[in-house]
Every structure is written in structure tokens, then in C-alpha cells.
Design an enzyme around this catalytic site. Structure first.
Site, PDB file in Angstrom:
ATOM      1  N   ASP A 292       0.836  -1.196   0.000  1.00 57.68           N
ATOM      2  CA  ASP A 292       0.000   0.000   0.000  1.00 57.68           C
ATOM      3  C   ASP A 292       0.878   1.256   0.000  1.00 57.68           C
ATOM      4  OD1 ASP A 292      -2.554   1.440   0.401  1.00 57.68           O
ATOM      5  OD2 ASP A 292      -1.731   1.866   2.382  1.00 57.68           O
ATOM      6  N   GLU A 339       1.366  -0.528  -5.132  1.00 61.41           N
ATOM      7  CA  GLU A 339       0.228   0.401  -5.233  1.00 61.41           C
ATOM      8  C   GLU A 339       0.814   1.775  -5.541  1.00 61.41           C
ATOM      9  OE1 GLU A 339      -1.746   3.465  -4.639  1.00 61.41           O
ATOM     10  OE2 GLU A 339      -1.579   2.981  -2.511  1.00 61.41           O
ATOM     11  N   ASP A 392     -11.373   1.315  -2.622  1.00 56.13           N
ATOM     12  CA  ASP A 392     -11.599   2.735  -2.343  1.00 56.13           C
ATOM     13  C   ASP A 392     -12.449   3.426  -3.409  1.00 56.13           C
ATOM     14  OD1 ASP A 392     -10.243   2.932   0.082  1.00 56.13           O
ATOM     15  OD2 ASP A 392      -8.319   3.367  -0.862  1.00 56.13           O
TER      16      ASP A 392
END
Length: 498
Positions: A292, A339, A392
Site C-alpha cells: 500500500d 500500489e 476505495d
């Protein structure tokens, strides 16, 4: 990475019996359906124990597993619980949403009852697990026991001597709360044992698990309590600066995450020992890991502690690939998805290219009519992972209804779809567009295969409330859908051999 496809589906969203997805029959059935639909990957969200806001990205520990995912059915089979014990939890749960307040109270009551009936202290497997994981487990279990003793308060509100881990108080609390400490060790033993069996089953079915490791840990966590020297904290253990993202087109105040920032100089001095332990543990859980906020290793956004928004932060230099190189020297090669979403500087792009890690491409970001987008499929190279959207984003069905006229026209022109043919049909066109790309890996959220609207959205960033709650209805992933998914996977050369 060979050309393949998979599904993004949080464990919590599985249609398990007792209010939240877990490692029970529903998980095994989901793996069976993935296999039958030609998929090779199941991507999940972080699986750590959740706290305030129920976000898996704000966990009480980066090493521990979420006790909610422990299968109560498995505990019933072991004789630790009776089915009647779980009746109130079953009756009060929703098949549509996770009711976290209710789950927190009732599920922990049952887990505590199971522990009391388990005689786990006599189990050699449990003793071996505790010994093998003492590096993190003892601190985590003690932290949770003390937290319960203090009514759930953050460790920053504990008495000074235990907040700062004064040795005599550590011994005193461990002796006083030994039963509670053992309870939290028991939960981790059950979590890791059950997940190990489930992952083995998935791998035998030809399904690899993609996990997710948040770059940051929560301020209120066993990690910051046990290792304050690794974070930018003052003498009172308060952060001097916290993490977030600057203002952009989506948020005029930016995003104030509030996580403590790493003291990268200290990590470098230790040879990244803590990070190497973290990465080693995560690969016990997963086959591939999504890192992430990968750009934070190049530069990270530092916001002075106490700020109400992210407006007054500044970029600071991160460790680059130094940490990953150190980890590879100790652990060998490991599969990573970077990411790399959002605005990318030249140095971030260079870091990702030098790493060799595949980045992410999101089709919901591709059709901005104001500018040429790097997310349009004709710009991809093979070494990337394409998604319709992530946890998200809005679901694709909902996103299609949210687009402005110019963006919609660009999308329809790209798809060679002259008219708006209906959101469900267009959702499948977007799914096929992802599969048809040259990206080695294509991952589609389960909600998009089900053509669901935003009631099934997982998370809206920078909001509290109706997040992380969606659950898939039992039977929604059926033979008809599996056959359709298989057809698409076969059409574009991504299907796993069944």
C-alpha cells in the site's frame, strides 16, 4: 507473472453464518467457485485486528490476525462451543452488512467462552505457536490485555510507567493479566491455524492469495507501544508528525490519516530488522503482497501533529528501495504488487521501474476527458495489474452513473459503444476491457461481477461511517455467474486450467 485473472473480495464480505465473513465453509465454497470460474488469484484486504472506524488499515497490530475471522463453526466442531451458544449472534446479524458494534460485543463473548472451555494451555501445538511467534505475540497479547483493563483506551492514556514499558510494571501486568494474555494468544493460534488450512486448500485448487500490507501502522497499536524508537515520537510517545496525502482534485484539504511516521534513520541503523520480520510474517499468510502507498518509500507526506487538515504538510525523503534490497538479501525473492496510484513524480516512477514490481492500473481513472490518462489500456505494458476499481472506488455500476457527460462520451468512444446501453451491460464491457488488456494480471472486485451499486461499496476515503460493511449474499456467486466469468477469462487467454 503469467497472464491470469482473479477477484478482489474482502474476507469480511463472505456470506458466513455469524455476521461477518470468516474462515468457515463459505470461504472454502468461495475458493471452489473461483476455481470453477477460471480464476487464479483471490485478493483480500489487510487481515489485522481492527479498531476505531473498523478499518483494516488502522490495526492494533501489523503481525496479528483479526479475531473476527476465526470460524465459530470450527470452534463448535472442536467442542469449545455449542451451536446454541451462537444463536443470539446468528439472530442479531445481517446478511447484507457487518454490524460491527454488535459483532464486537457478542463475538468476543463467544471467543472468550471457547477459550475457557479449550484447556489450550495443555495443547502442544499452542505452546509451539507461542514459542515460534514470541517476537511479536507476547507484546501484542499483553498490549490487548492492558487495553481491556483500561476500558479500551489508547496506550497514550495509560499510566506513565506502563505506557513507557517500565520493566517492573511489565512483569506486574503480565502476572496480573496472565489469563487475558493467554486468551489473546489463543485467538492468534486459532486465526493462524484456520487460515493456514484455508490457504493450503486454495493453493491446492490452483488459487494464489494476494494480501495487502499497509505502509503505516496505527498510532494506537502494539507496534508503536513496543517499538517507539522506530517512529517519530516525542518523549511522551506522541507523534511529532503524522501521515497523509496533500490536497488534490478529489480533496481540497487533503487526507489526514494520522499514522505515526517512521524514523527511517533508525530503521537503516538496524538493517531494517523490524521491516524484514514484518515482510517474513506477511508471506506466511499470502503468496503475493500488494504494498500500500508504494510512493511513500520514495517520498512521504509529513503533517505536523495537531493539524486539523493535511494542508500544511511537506514531502520528505523516504528510504527508496534500500529496505526492499535488505529484505531480499535475508528472505530471497518475493512477489509484490506496487500500489502506485495518484500523482507520480519521476523519482517514484524510476523507483518502481528499478524494483521490477508491477504497478496498478485502474480503469475508473482512465476516461478523464480533460487530459490524456496513463490508465488507458493502450498505454499499458505487460508488467502491471489492471483493475476496474479498488476497495476505495465506487462500484463500476455506480461509477457509470456518476460520470459527467464528457467523460462518459470518451468512455463510450473507447468501448465503441454508441449509446449508453445500461449500467450492467456496460459494467461487463469494462470487465472485458480489463481482461483484453496486455496486463499480466487482471483483478475484478466481486461487486463488479455482481453488477452492484454503491450500497456494496467497501470504503469512501476520508469518511467515517458506512465503510468496510458490505457482505455478499449467500448464493450470489452461483454457477451461472461462474460460467460467465469463465467464458470471459477463456476468451482473453486468462483462464486457469480446471
Amino acid at each position: 507473472m503469467e497472464r491470469a485473472c482473479g477477484v478482489l473480495m474482502p474476507v469480511a464480505s463472505l456470506p458466513s453464518e455469524y455476521g461477518i465473513g470468516c474462515f468457515d465453509e463459505a470461504a472454502y465454497e468461495f475458493i471452489d467457485m473461483l476455481s470453477r470460474s477460471g480464476q487464479s488469484y483471490w485478493q483480500v484486504l489487510p487481515m489485522g485486528p481492527t479498531g476505531y472506524g473498523d478499518s483494516p488499515y488502522q490495526s492494533f497490530s501489523t503481525f496479528a490476525g483479526n479475531p473476527y475471522f476465526v470460524s465459530l463453526r470450527a470452534l463448535i466442531k472442536k467442542g469449545y462451543l455449542e451451536k446454541e451458544d451462537c444463536a443470539e449472534l446468528a439472530e442479531g446479524s445481517s446478511e447484507k452488512y457487518v454490524k460491527y458494534d454488535f459483532i464486537y460485543k457478542k463475538r468476543f463473548e463467544l471467543l472468550r467462552l471457547a477459550f475457557e472451555k479449550s484447556s489450550i494451555e495443555t495443547d502442544q501445538g499452542f505452546a509451539d505457536f507461542v514459542a515460534e511467534n514470541e517476537e511479536w505475540l507476547n507484546d501484542y497479547a499483553l498490549y490487548m490485555a492492558i487495553k481491556d483493563e483500561h476500558g479500551g483506551k489508547s496506550y497514550l492514556e495509560w499510566e506513565e510507567d506502563i505506557k513507557k514499558r517500565e520493566p517492573s510494571q511489565m512483569v506486574a501486568y503480565r502476572n496480573k493479566l496472565i489469563n487475558d494474555v493467554t486468551f489473546y494468544q489463543f485467538l492468534q493460534y486459532e486465526f493462524y491455524s484456520q487460515w493456514s488450512e484455508l490457504k493450503k486448500y486454495a493453493n491446492e485448487k490452483g488459487i494464489k492469495i494476494i494480501g495487502d500490507i499497509p505502509i503505516y501502522v496505527a498510532l494506537d497499536s502494539a507496534d508503536t507501544w513496543a517499538h517507539p524508537e522506530l517512529f517519530k515520537l516525542d518523549a511522551d510517545r506522541n507523534p511529532t508528525a503524522v501521515a497523509g496525502c496533500p490536497p488534490d482534485a478529489f480533496s481540497e484539504d487533503g487526507q489526514l490519516w494520522g499514522n505515526p511516521l517512521y524514523d527511517w534513520d533508525e530503521h537503516r541503523e538496524t538493517g531494517y530488522e523490524w521491516w524484514i520480520s514484518r515482510i517474513k510474517k506477511i508471506y506466511e499468510l499470502f503468496d503475493v503482497v500488494r504494498i500500500d502507498h508504494f510512493r511513500g518509500f520514495d517520498e512521504y507526506y509529513s503533517i505536523p501533529f495537531g493539524e486539523k487538515t493535511a494542508r500544511n504538510g511537506k514531502w520528505q525523503q523516504g528510504p527508496g528501495l534500500d529496505m526492499f534490497r535488505a529484505a531480499k538479501r535475508h528472505l530471497g525473492d518475493f512477489d509484490v504488487i506496487a500500489e502506485d496510484l495518484g500523482f507520480l513524480t519521476d523519482s517514484v516512477i524510476e523507483m518502481r521501474e528499478n524494483s521490477g514490481f508491477p504497478g496498478m492500473k485502474i480503469l475508473q481513472f482512465a476516461f478523464d476527458s480533460r487530459e490524456e490518462s496513463d490508465y488507458l489500456p493502450f498505454k499499458y505494458d505487460r508488467n502491471c495489474v489492471v483493475y476496474t476499481g479498488t476497495h476505495d472506488n465506487s462500484t463500476t455500476c455506480a461509477w457509470l452513473g456518476e460520470m459527467d457527460a464528457a467523460d462518459r462520451k470518451k468512455m463510450l468512444d473507447y468501448l465503441d459503444a454508441s449509446v449508453f446501453t445500461g449500467k450492467k451491460k456496460l459494467t461487463w464491457k469494462i470487465i472485458k476491457l480489463a481482461h483484453s488488456s496486455v496486463a499480466d494480471l487482471c483483478i475484478i472486485p466481486m461487486q463488479d461481477y455482481l453488477c452492484l451499486g454503491n450500497l456494496a461499496r467497501i470504503n469512501t476515503p476520508s469518511t467515517l461511517g458506512f465503510n468496510w460493511q458490505w457482505r455478499m449474499k449467500k448464493g450470489a456467486f452461483n454457477d451461472k455467474l461462474a460460467a460467465k466469468m469463465l467464458d470471459v477469462a477463456e476468451l482473453f487467454g486468462r483462464a486457469k486450467k480446471i
